[in-house]
Design a protein around this motif. Structure first.
Motif, PDB file in Angstrom:
ATOM      1  N   LEU A  77      27.748  55.961 -10.160  1.00 21.36           N
ATOM      2  CA  LEU A  77      27.355  56.558  -8.891  1.00 21.36           C
ATOM      3  C   LEU A  77      28.565  56.673  -7.967  1.00 21.36           C
ATOM      4  N   LEU A  78      28.631  57.764  -7.211  1.00 16.83           N
ATOM      5  CA  LEU A  78      29.621  57.911  -6.158  1.00 16.83           C
ATOM      6  C   LEU A  78      28.916  57.769  -4.819  1.00 16.83           C
ATOM      7  N   TRP A  79      29.569  57.115  -3.866  1.00 17.94           N
ATOM      8  CA  TRP A  79      28.938  56.975  -2.567  1.00 17.94           C
ATOM      9  C   TRP A  79      29.986  56.844  -1.472  1.00 17.94           C
ATOM     10  N   GLU A  80      29.559  57.161  -0.263  1.00 21.31           N
ATOM     11  CA  GLU A  80      30.414  56.967   0.901  1.00 21.31           C
ATOM     12  C   GLU A  80      29.545  56.817   2.141  1.00 21.31           C
ATOM     13  N   PRO A  81      30.034  56.121   3.154  1.00 25.09           N
ATOM     14  CA  PRO A  81      29.266  55.999   4.398  1.00 25.09           C
ATOM     15  C   PRO A  81      29.124  57.352   5.074  1.00 25.09           C
ATOM     16  N   GLY A  82      27.947  57.609   5.626  1.00 26.08           N
ATOM     17  CA  GLY A  82      27.714  58.821   6.398  1.00 26.08           C
ATOM     18  C   GLY A  82      27.783  58.520   7.884  1.00 26.08           C
ATOM     19  N   GLU A  83      28.077  59.517   8.686  1.00 25.65           N
ATOM     20  CA  GLU A  83      28.211  59.324  10.125  1.00 25.65           C
ATOM     21  C   GLU A  83      27.133  60.049  10.919  1.00 25.65           C
ATOM     22  N   ARG A  84      26.200  60.699  10.216  1.00 20.70           N
ATOM     23  CA  ARG A  84      25.184  61.476  10.919  1.00 20.70           C
ATOM     24  C   ARG A  84      23.924  60.636  11.157  1.00 20.70           C
ATOM     25  N   TRP A  85      23.275  60.908  12.262  1.00 25.12           N
ATOM     26  CA  TRP A  85      21.983  60.279  12.562  1.00 25.12           C
ATOM     27  C   TRP A  85      20.934  61.040  11.762  1.00 25.12           C
ATOM     28  N   VAL A  86      20.267  60.354  10.847  1.00 23.08           N
ATOM     29  CA  VAL A  86      19.337  61.000   9.916  1.00 23.08           C
ATOM     30  C   VAL A  86      17.946  60.441  10.133  1.00 23.08           C
ATOM     31  N   ARG A  87      16.977  61.354  10.240  1.00 18.58           N
ATOM     32  CA  ARG A  87      15.579  60.950  10.368  1.00 18.58           C
ATOM     33  C   ARG A  87      14.729  61.715   9.374  1.00 18.58           C
ATOM     34  N   GLY A  88      13.707  61.042   8.841  1.00 18.53           N
ATOM     35  CA  GLY A  88      12.770  61.678   7.929  1.00 18.53           C
ATOM     36  C   GLY A  88      11.350  61.391   8.358  1.00 18.53           C
ATOM     37  N   ARG A  89      10.493  62.432   8.307  1.00 18.11           N
ATOM     38  CA  ARG A  89       9.112  62.278   8.756  1.00 18.11           C
ATOM     39  C   ARG A  89       8.140  62.712   7.680  1.00 18.11           C
ATOM     40  N   LYS A  90       7.025  62.018   7.622  1.00 19.82           N
ATOM     41  CA  LYS A  90       5.870  62.439   6.843  1.00 19.82           C
ATOM     42  C   LYS A  90       4.767  62.731   7.830  1.00 19.82           C
ATOM     43  N   GLY A  91       4.416  64.022   7.985  1.00 20.22           N
ATOM     44  CA  GLY A  91       3.482  64.380   9.042  1.00 20.22           C
ATOM     45  C   GLY A  91       4.086  64.028  10.388  1.00 20.22           C
ATOM     46  N   ASP A  92       3.348  63.262  11.177  1.00 23.37           N
ATOM     47  CA  ASP A  92       3.831  62.847  12.493  1.00 23.37           C
ATOM     48  C   ASP A  92       4.464  61.460  12.469  1.00 23.37           C
ATOM     49  N   VAL A  93       4.598  60.880  11.284  1.00 15.79           N
ATOM     50  CA  VAL A  93       5.106  59.511  11.161  1.00 15.79           C
ATOM     51  C   VAL A  93       6.591  59.538  10.791  1.00 15.79           C
ATOM     52  N   THR A  94       7.406  58.893  11.600  1.00 13.43           N
ATOM     53  CA  THR A  94       8.825  58.753  11.283  1.00 13.43           C
ATOM     54  C   THR A  94       8.989  57.602  10.301  1.00 13.43           C
TER      55      THR A  94
ATOM     56  N   LEU B 173      24.030  56.166   3.759  1.00 14.44           N
ATOM     57  CA  LEU B 173      25.041  56.345   2.722  1.00 14.44           C
ATOM     58  C   LEU B 173      24.742  57.635   1.970  1.00 14.44           C
ATOM     59  N   LEU B 174      25.761  58.413   1.708  1.00  9.75           N
ATOM     60  CA  LEU B 174      25.626  59.567   0.830  1.00  9.75           C
ATOM     61  C   LEU B 174      25.914  59.115  -0.595  1.00  9.75           C
ATOM     62  N   VAL B 175      25.016  59.484  -1.525  1.00 11.57           N
ATOM     63  CA  VAL B 175      25.132  59.039  -2.916  1.00 11.57           C
ATOM     64  C   VAL B 175      25.064  60.253  -3.840  1.00 11.57           C
TER      65      VAL B 175
ATOM     66  N   HIS C  99      18.215  69.729   0.379  1.00  9.95           N
ATOM     67  CA  HIS C  99      18.954  68.509   0.064  1.00  9.95           C
ATOM     68  C   HIS C  99      19.962  68.265   1.178  1.00  9.95           C
ATOM     69  N   PRO C 100      20.503  67.051   1.298  1.00 11.48           N
ATOM     70  CA  PRO C 100      21.515  66.813   2.329  1.00 11.48           C
ATOM     71  C   PRO C 100      22.743  67.693   2.118  1.00 11.48           C
ATOM     72  N   ARG C 101      23.402  68.013   3.196  1.00 11.50           N
ATOM     73  CA  ARG C 101      24.648  68.759   3.093  1.00 11.50           C
ATOM     74  C   ARG C 101      25.771  67.853   2.581  1.00 11.50           C
ATOM     75  N   ASP C 102      26.602  68.434   1.742  1.00 13.76           N
ATOM     76  CA  ASP C 102      27.730  67.709   1.168  1.00 13.76           C
ATOM     77  C   ASP C 102      28.927  67.860   2.102  1.00 13.76           C
ATOM     78  N   PRO C 103      29.454  66.753   2.653  1.00 12.10           N
ATOM     79  CA  PRO C 103      30.576  66.876   3.592  1.00 12.10           C
ATOM     80  C   PRO C 103      31.863  67.361   2.932  1.00 12.10           C
ATOM     81  N   HIS C 104      31.899  67.399   1.600  1.00 12.90           N
ATOM     82  CA  HIS C 104      33.093  67.865   0.897  1.00 12.90           C
ATOM     83  C   HIS C 104      32.932  69.296   0.396  1.00 12.90           C
ATOM     84  N   LYS C 105      31.934  69.992   0.924  1.00 14.70           N
ATOM     85  CA  LYS C 105      31.671  71.360   0.508  1.00 14.70           C
ATOM     86  C   LYS C 105      31.803  72.290   1.705  1.00 14.70           C
TER      87      LYS C 105
END
Length: 267
Positions: free
Chosen positions: A17-34, A42-44, A134-140
């Motif tokens: 696996l490759l990984w690195e720390p991410g610097e973006r504030w990321v949120r995910g919701r299911k319906g109205d629930v965060t 971490l980006l993996v 999918h998440p954006r790749d910071p190296h792209k």
């Protein structure tokens, strides 16, 4: 004072696996629930998977909404053994999350995005912008540049586009795509379909398919009616899969590339 590039922070685990720390504030919701609210993601990158996923610290995940998976796909996601079903908003989503079997990623939980429909959350945000697929790749990079190259497109021996005013879209890891004004395309030779795709870099595309004869894949033409701001220059223009048509640029016939889209075009 001159600025020098810093060393890339990508790290490798013994599992590949490759990984690195991410610097973006990321949120995910299911319906109205965060379900996820993370400022330390971490980006993996998994082996043989061209796009990254996020893994989040447990303390930034609503773990009270996670249940041990009833039917875990053990061994998927680089040999992961621990999977979770998500119960939120009165809905159960099987195998929505998992942990990677890597010491570097201990204490982190990863979630499905949209590569597997119906298995992830409904909405993801980086800062205040909703991100799809999918998440954006910071190296792209993705760059859309107006050009005066002479671009001609043939399908099954018929010239279907001829322009001196294309917009060239350069995207890391993919062949150059040539976006052509509608006035320079024989769109009467194609018919619209209900097919659409989403891209976290460009937006949502609609498609057209060839009306004529010949061994031509479906949905070889697409357009972004409302592209994301970074590629706004392609708005309303039409592009063809290099993998499925004959492209001539400034008098030079281009070879058809082999890409991740080649197999799906043949299907």
């Amino acid at each position: 004072m001159p600025l020098f590039p810093t060393e890339r922070s990508v790290r490798t685990t013994s599992e590949g696996l490759l990984w690195e720390p991410g610097e973006r504030w990321v949120r995910g919701r299911k319906g109205d629930v965060t379900v996820v609210d993370s400022r330390h993601p971490l980006l993996v990158w998994e082996p043989e998977v061209p796009v990254p996923c996020y893994a989040f610290p447990r303390e930034e995940v609503r773990t009270d909404l996670l249940r041990p998976a009833r039917n875990p796909p053990t061994g998927s996601h680089t040999g992961s053994q621990v999977f979770y079903d998500l119960e939120a908003g009165g809905e159960l989503v099987e195998n929505a999350a998992w942990t990677f079997p890597a010491a570097d990623l201990a204490g982190h939980i990863a979630f499905e995005w949209f590569l597997h429909w119906g298995s992830g959350l409904d909405h993801w945000y980086e800062e205040e912008e909703e991100i799809f697929v999918h998440p954006r790749d910071p190296h792209k990079r993705v760059d859309a540049l107006p050009s005066s190259r002479h671009v001609q497109v043939e399908v099954a021996g018929t010239t279907v586009a001829d322009t001196h005013r294309p917009v060239l879209l350069f995207e890391t890891g993919l062949p150059t795509r040539y976006y052509i004004p509608r006035e320079d395309v024989r769109l009467d030779l194609f018919e619209p379909t209900d097919h659409s795709t989403g891209c976290p870099y460009k937006g949502t595309a609609r498609y057209w398919t060839w009306r004529g004869e010949g061994d031509v894949p479906r949905n070889i033409v697409w357009s972004y009616a409302e592209p994301l701001p970074a590629v706004g220059a392609v708005k309303g223009l039409l592009a063809f899969y290099n993998e499925a048509v004959a492209l001539t640029v400034d008098g030079e016939r281009l070879e058809r590339p082999v890409t991740p889209f080649t197999a799906s075009l043949r299907a």
